[in-house]
Design an enzyme around this catalytic site. Structure first.
Site, PDB file in Angstrom:
ATOM      1  N   HIS A 108       4.472   2.805   0.367  1.00 20.79           N
ATOM      2  CA  HIS A 108       4.225   1.486  -0.214  1.00 20.79           C
ATOM      3  C   HIS A 108       3.076   0.811   0.524  1.00 20.79           C
ATOM      4  CE1 HIS A 108       5.886  -2.835  -0.956  1.00 20.79           C
ATOM      5  NE2 HIS A 108       4.951  -2.518  -1.824  1.00 20.79           N
TER       6      HIS A 108
ATOM      7  N   SER B 299       6.921  -0.759  -5.525  1.00 20.57           N
ATOM      8  CA  SER B 299       7.185  -1.928  -4.687  1.00 20.57           C
ATOM      9  C   SER B 299       8.678  -2.183  -4.523  1.00 20.57           C
ATOM     10  CB  SER B 299       6.594  -3.174  -5.352  1.00 20.57           C
ATOM     11  OG  SER B 299       5.231  -3.026  -5.574  1.00 20.57           O
TER      12      SER B 299
ATOM     13  N   ASN C 267       9.557  -6.336   0.223  1.00 18.91           N
ATOM     14  CA  ASN C 267       9.741  -7.208  -0.937  1.00 18.91           C
ATOM     15  C   ASN C 267      11.121  -7.857  -0.989  1.00 18.91           C
ATOM     16  OD1 ASN C 267       7.231  -7.417  -2.185  1.00 18.91           O
ATOM     17  ND2 ASN C 267       7.374  -5.282  -2.840  1.00 18.91           N
TER      18      ASN C 267
ATOM     19  N   GLU D 276       4.438   0.980   4.176  1.00 17.42           N
ATOM     20  CA  GLU D 276       5.889   1.105   4.364  1.00 17.42           C
ATOM     21  C   GLU D 276       6.303   2.458   3.770  1.00 17.42           C
ATOM     22  OE1 GLU D 276       8.055  -1.753   1.887  1.00 17.42           O
ATOM     23  OE2 GLU D 276       9.331  -2.233   3.599  1.00 17.42           O
TER      24      GLU D 276
END
Ligand code: 3HC
Length: 313
Positions: A172, A135, A222, A184
């Site tokens: 991701h 992440s 994130n 992603e």
């Protein structure tokens, strides 16, 4: 772009199970090997997968044969060779079986992921794509671990090592993986164009839209989501509003499907680990994790997965 014939997913937590499921059900990868160092995690994960498949059948989204075939394509790499004295026995076993692509979905800790990438680099063929579902951790750094993994021999590391780092890439996915529409994809500095294209083709075959982010801490997703969650926790901490009013504001005022505190279903330990990576990676105070988040993790109140977070489950 050729899809993998054999895919390996390392880690049978909620992300790993979701990735294995979409790879089998959507991308129809013929063999999906699933490994977790805790075999009970695989048992729990496969049981959850059965429930999801049964629900899709009952809703008429797939038929019984599709569900059965999807389940049969998933093979547990229970690793008879794995023991506390042989942490990476699974990687040798995997090397013997062969795998065209690996997606690592282990805990969000750099040392754990580096160990896995080193073991993968040492044991798998030089054609295998080595992907991480991290992440926030640097793909460039994980690729560096894969090079180091080739041993102390300078000539080996300089020849094979380079090609190894070029095969490392970030893929991701988002939780819950079967539902969220995005993947992603993150190239590290060393990632080759061919690896990037293979990763994108895999994500698309899993039924995902693909976005690409540079390898910055937290990537695009994130770097945006975590400060938002952290601010919501700080609002709770400072008494600005109650839990329910914070979540209601975002759900009803902004149309978010879940309030930020409800997003404890991600795992507050994972949120803290991501925020620490963001903070350490940028040294920017805007990413400093809230004290309350740290205390929740200290208490073992990790969210849905532990039965208690900002909510009781
Ligand atoms: N696994 C698989 N499927 C799930 C699921 C799970 N854990 N939870 C819910 N679903 C499925 C349900 O079965 C249902 O499927 P159906 O339409 O076939 O019946 C569908 O999702 C909708 O579920 P519900 O009707 O029960 O509930 P909602 O309509 O409220 O949707 C939700 C639930 C999809 C989780 C929705 O609230 C949502 O989109 N929330 C936001 C989630 C989010 O933001 N995720 C990203 C987190 S950040 C991240 O993952 C990045 C990481 O790096 C931190």
């Amino acid at each position: 772009m050729a899809l993998p014939h054999t895919l390996t997913v390392i880690g049978a937590g909620q992300m790993g199970i979701g990735i294995a499921l979409v790879a089998s059900l959507r991308a129809k990868i013929p063999t999906v090997l699933l490994y977790d160092r805790d075999p009970s995690q695989i048992t729990r994960g496969l049981r959850f997968m059965d429930k999801l498949l049964a629900k899709d059948v009952s809703k008429g989204k797939i038929n019984v044969d599709d569900a059965k075939a999807a389940k049969e394509r998933i093979v547990s790499l229970a690793s008879s060779s794995s023991s506390s004295n042989d942490e990476y026995g699974w990687a040798r076993e995997l090397g013997e079986r062969g795998s065209d692509m690996v997606v690592e979905a282990a805990s969000e800790r750099l040392s754990i992921k580096e160990g896995i990438f080193r073991a993968l680099a040492q044991n798998l063929s030089k054609d295998t794509v080595l992907a991480s579902n991290t992440s926030s951790i640097s793909i460039t750094k994980l690729a560096g671990a894969a090079v180091d993994g080739l041993g102390s021999s300078v000539s080996r590391a300089s020849e094979e090592g380079k090609s190894c780092a070029g095969r490392v890439v970030g893929v991701h996915f988002f939780n819950p993986v079967p539902v969220m529409k995005l993947c992603e994809v993150i190239p590290g500095l060393q990632t080759s164009e061919a690896t990037l294209e293979r990763a994108k083709a895999f994500a698309a075959a899993c039924g995902k839209e693909v976005s690409t982010s540079k390898d910055v801490p937290g990537f695009v997703s994130n770097a945006l989501l975590m400060p938002f969650l952290n601010e919501a926790i700080m609002c709770l901490e400072s008494g600005t509003a109650t839990r329910d009013d914070i979540d209601k504001t975002l759900r009803l005022g902004m149309g978010h499907p879940m309030g930020p505190l409800q997003l404890d279903f991600i795992g507050l330990d994972t949120c803290l680990a991501i925020q620490e990576t963001l903070y350490e990676g940028t040294r920017d105070s805007k990413y400093r994790p809230s004290i309350l988040l740290g205390r929740m993790v200290d208490a073992g109140w990790l969210g849905k997965k532990s039965g208690k977070g900002f909510y009781e489950y």
